[in-house]
Motif scaffolding. Sequence first.
Motif, PDB file in Angstrom:
ATOM      1  N   MET A   1       0.971  -0.523   0.160  1.00 13.41           N
ATOM      2  CA  MET A   1       0.274  -0.112  -0.297  1.00 13.41           C
ATOM      3  C   MET A   1       1.068   1.098   0.384  1.00 13.41           C
ATOM      4  O   MET A   1       0.383   2.239  -0.744  1.00 13.41           O
ATOM      5  N   LEU A   2       1.637   0.999   0.506  1.00 14.20           N
ATOM      6  CA  LEU A   2       2.570   2.299   1.012  1.00 14.20           C
ATOM      7  C   LEU A   2       3.711   2.788  -0.337  1.00 14.20           C
ATOM      8  O   LEU A   2       3.627   3.847  -0.815  1.00 14.20           O
ATOM      9  N   ALA A   3       3.786   1.356  -0.931  1.00 14.96           N
ATOM     10  CA  ALA A   3       4.952   1.440  -2.931  1.00 14.96           C
ATOM     11  C   ALA A   3       3.086   1.955  -2.969  1.00 14.96           C
ATOM     12  O   ALA A   3       3.406   2.925  -4.091  1.00 14.96           O
ATOM     13  N   ALA A   4       2.706   1.990  -3.210  1.00 16.42           N
ATOM     14  CA  ALA A   4       0.918   2.512  -4.063  1.00 16.42           C
ATOM     15  C   ALA A   4       0.662   4.137  -3.726  1.00 16.42           C
ATOM     16  O   ALA A   4      -0.565   4.225  -3.608  1.00 16.42           O
TER      17      ALA A   4
ATOM     18  N   ARG B   1       0.216   5.874   4.428  1.00 16.38           N
ATOM     19  CA  ARG B   1       0.726   6.625   4.321  1.00 16.38           C
ATOM     20  C   ARG B   1       0.585   7.695   5.557  1.00 16.38           C
ATOM     21  O   ARG B   1       1.065   8.330   6.920  1.00 16.38           O
ATOM     22  N   THR B   2      -1.219   7.668   6.248  1.00 12.78           N
ATOM     23  CA  THR B   2      -1.578   8.704   7.239  1.00 12.78           C
ATOM     24  C   THR B   2      -1.216   8.193   8.091  1.00 12.78           C
ATOM     25  O   THR B   2      -0.798   8.130   9.811  1.00 12.78           O
ATOM     26  N   ALA B   3      -1.170   6.972   8.714  1.00 18.70           N
ATOM     27  CA  ALA B   3      -0.722   5.498   9.489  1.00 18.70           C
ATOM     28  C   ALA B   3       0.031   5.544  10.177  1.00 18.70           C
ATOM     29  O   ALA B   3       0.782   6.399  10.807  1.00 18.70           O
ATOM     30  N   HIS B   4       1.344   6.194   8.624  1.00 15.46           N
ATOM     31  CA  HIS B   4       2.574   6.142   9.600  1.00 15.46           C
ATOM     32  C   HIS B   4       2.842   7.552   9.675  1.00 15.46           C
ATOM     33  O   HIS B   4       3.777   7.404  11.251  1.00 15.46           O
TER      34      HIS B   4
ATOM     35  N   THR C   1       5.800  -4.531  -7.156  1.00 15.09           N
ATOM     36  CA  THR C   1       7.058  -3.171  -7.600  1.00 15.09           C
ATOM     37  C   THR C   1       6.843  -3.393 -10.067  1.00 15.09           C
ATOM     38  O   THR C   1       6.368  -2.375 -10.564  1.00 15.09           O
ATOM     39  N   ASP C   2       6.473  -4.374  -9.905  1.00 13.53           N
ATOM     40  CA  ASP C   2       6.803  -4.748 -11.637  1.00 13.53           C
ATOM     41  C   ASP C   2       5.011  -4.452 -11.918  1.00 13.53           C
ATOM     42  O   ASP C   2       5.028  -3.217 -13.042  1.00 13.53           O
ATOM     43  N   TRP C   3       3.714  -4.199 -11.431  1.00 11.63           N
ATOM     44  CA  TRP C   3       1.893  -3.575 -11.365  1.00 11.63           C
ATOM     45  C   TRP C   3       2.788  -2.263 -11.325  1.00 11.63           C
ATOM     46  O   TRP C   3       1.682  -1.674 -12.452  1.00 11.63           O
ATOM     47  N   LEU C   4       2.624  -2.023 -10.484  1.00 16.05           N
ATOM     48  CA  LEU C   4       3.015  -0.254 -10.963  1.00 16.05           C
ATOM     49  C   LEU C   4       3.788   0.094 -11.865  1.00 16.05           C
ATOM     50  O   LEU C   4       3.252   1.237 -12.182  1.00 16.05           O
TER      51      LEU C   4
ATOM     52  N   GLY D   1       9.063   6.309   0.785  1.00 16.84           N
ATOM     53  CA  GLY D   1       8.588   5.924   2.189  1.00 16.84           C
ATOM     54  C   GLY D   1       8.654   3.717   2.248  1.00 16.84           C
ATOM     55  O   GLY D   1       8.673   3.511   3.095  1.00 16.84           O
ATOM     56  N   ALA D   2       8.224   4.113   0.772  1.00 10.13           N
ATOM     57  CA  ALA D   2       8.104   2.235   0.729  1.00 10.13           C
ATOM     58  C   ALA D   2       9.765   1.976  -0.054  1.00 10.13           C
ATOM     59  O   ALA D   2      10.491   2.851   0.026  1.00 10.13           O
ATOM     60  N   ALA D   3       9.279  -0.299  -0.266  1.00 11.37           N
ATOM     61  CA  ALA D   3      10.507  -0.063  -0.471  1.00 11.37           C
ATOM     62  C   ALA D   3      11.760   0.341   0.075  1.00 11.37           C
ATOM     63  O   ALA D   3      12.476  -0.809   0.337  1.00 11.37           O
ATOM     64  N   ALA D   4      11.674   0.618   1.448  1.00 11.01           N
ATOM     65  CA  ALA D   4      13.004   0.758   2.318  1.00 11.01           C
ATOM     66  C   ALA D   4      13.076  -0.504   2.492  1.00 11.01           C
ATOM     67  O   ALA D   4      11.993  -0.897   3.082  1.00 11.01           O
ATOM     68  N   GLU D   5      13.805  -1.069   3.267  1.00 12.15           N
ATOM     69  CA  GLU D   5      14.293  -2.935   3.807  1.00 12.15           C
ATOM     70  C   GLU D   5      14.183  -1.657   4.838  1.00 12.15           C
ATOM     71  O   GLU D   5      14.864  -1.271   5.687  1.00 12.15           O
TER      72      GLU D   5
END
Length: 456
Positions: free
Chosen positions: A72-75, A81-84, A439-442, A452-456
């Motif tokens: 969800m963050l990645a998208a 993002r509001t929760a974070h 990631t491919d779909w996006l 913010g996403a994708a960060a490990e």
Amino acid sequence: TQELHIVGGGMAGSEAAWQAANRGIRVVIHEMRPKVGTFAHQTEKLGEMVCSNSFRSDDHKQNAVGLLHWEMLAADSLIMRTAHAHRLPAGGALAVDREAFSQAVTDTLHAHPNVTVSQEEVTDLPDQGQWIFATGPLTSPALGEAIATVTGADRLAFFDAIAPIVHADSIDMGTAWMQSRYDKGETEDEQKAYINCPMTRADYEAFIDALLAADKTEFHEGETAGYFDGCLPIEVMAERGRETLRHGPMKPIGLTNAHTPEQKPYAVVQLRRDNALGTLFNIVGFQTKMKYGAQKEVFRLIPGLQDASFARLGGIHRNTFLNSPTLLDAQMRLRARPNIRFAGQVTGVEGYVESAAMGLLAGRMAAAEIAGQTLPEVPQDSAHGALVHHITGGAEAKTFQPMNVNFGLFRPLDDVRGGRRGRKERYKGYTDRAKAAWTDWLAAQGEGPAQGAAAE
Ligand code: FAD
């Protein structure tokens, strides 16, 4: 271009509105609060959390709901993002300041140039225009009636009666065996459709004692009307008499223990396949109001389930939801009225995160359709894809009950490399595969993962 109408500004409706509005679509959110209330909502804000203030585990390597967070963050999810942004310390869980959270969701949507919020109850399914219905477990009664008229009354439930669901690979098949009662069925597959767990008299008596003594949850006020038709909790059956279950869902007739054919079981607990993949089985007739901790203890007393791992525990709640596998197409459209999509808990997912995730997909699907495009197919190996595939096709329609995201919904990993893997490694395998597919779909939609996403 055409505008998109979204009914319900909860978890799913707010997310759907954000996703569509960010794709240049004009969106009208129709939210009935505060004019019409529900027994659980307290405010007039969008994205209100009706109960717990937690979005559950944020672990995106070992947990399916954490993986959904990551996707969800990645998208660029509004809910996530509001929760974070309003996160509170809660160990590995994503807990939030609920007031600040829903205020921020409300403010963000009100400030969006493409979004209008209209405070009104919608009570029918219009046959013109593009609509997403995201009216949740407490869909207003007038709208519930209108939906049932279109879907048929037997395709819309007003209560869930959830029997616990067990991961098939955690069942001890040295104790349990596969057989349908009286070996019914045309094919061998059907004759062996159920997993059976045998009980001696002593096992049965101990089970009944534990069931009667277990902690139960109470119904909310206003929640019970009409529920006692045909979905009695097992503990209520046991309260009616110690033998009731043995003559009901636990009856041993027509079943022969494949391990000890000469020994007639005193009672049998049956599990029925819950998904096409055969990775999940539900315990037949075991809907319950026992507390979650108590359920695990009581159900692990069943021979064969001593090490059971639960994909979801049982429950009974006020919950309006569709028989989505028969009613919705893969684009979440009502087959009978393709100008109407459903999203959120009313589609038969369960929980804030799952509901918002289905809003994310519905918002993108509707936006693409309005723009004259088709959204690339949601990858089944992603958490979003596993969930939407389950509700729109993978789940057993006859016994369909709301579902949380869990790894049992994912296609098994091909185990070519390394044989049967340990759980930790398997979960990492699922999440790695999901992240790559997502990631491919996006990317196919021209997006890199959002900040913010994708960060490990
Ligand atoms: P909602 O968030 O309920 O949003 C639906 C919106 O539609 C509401 O704002 C409602 O006012 C509006 N609406 C309804 N009918 C109409 C209409 N006819 N016209 C216009 N607007 C309408 N999930 C968890 O993850 N954790 C929990 O602790 C939890 N506790 C729960 C406790 C209760 C008592 C209930 C009922 C549910 C609980 N859930 C919980 C499930 C939770 O409700 C969902 O996970 C989530 O809120 C569903 O999101 P949604 O957007 O589908 O529905």
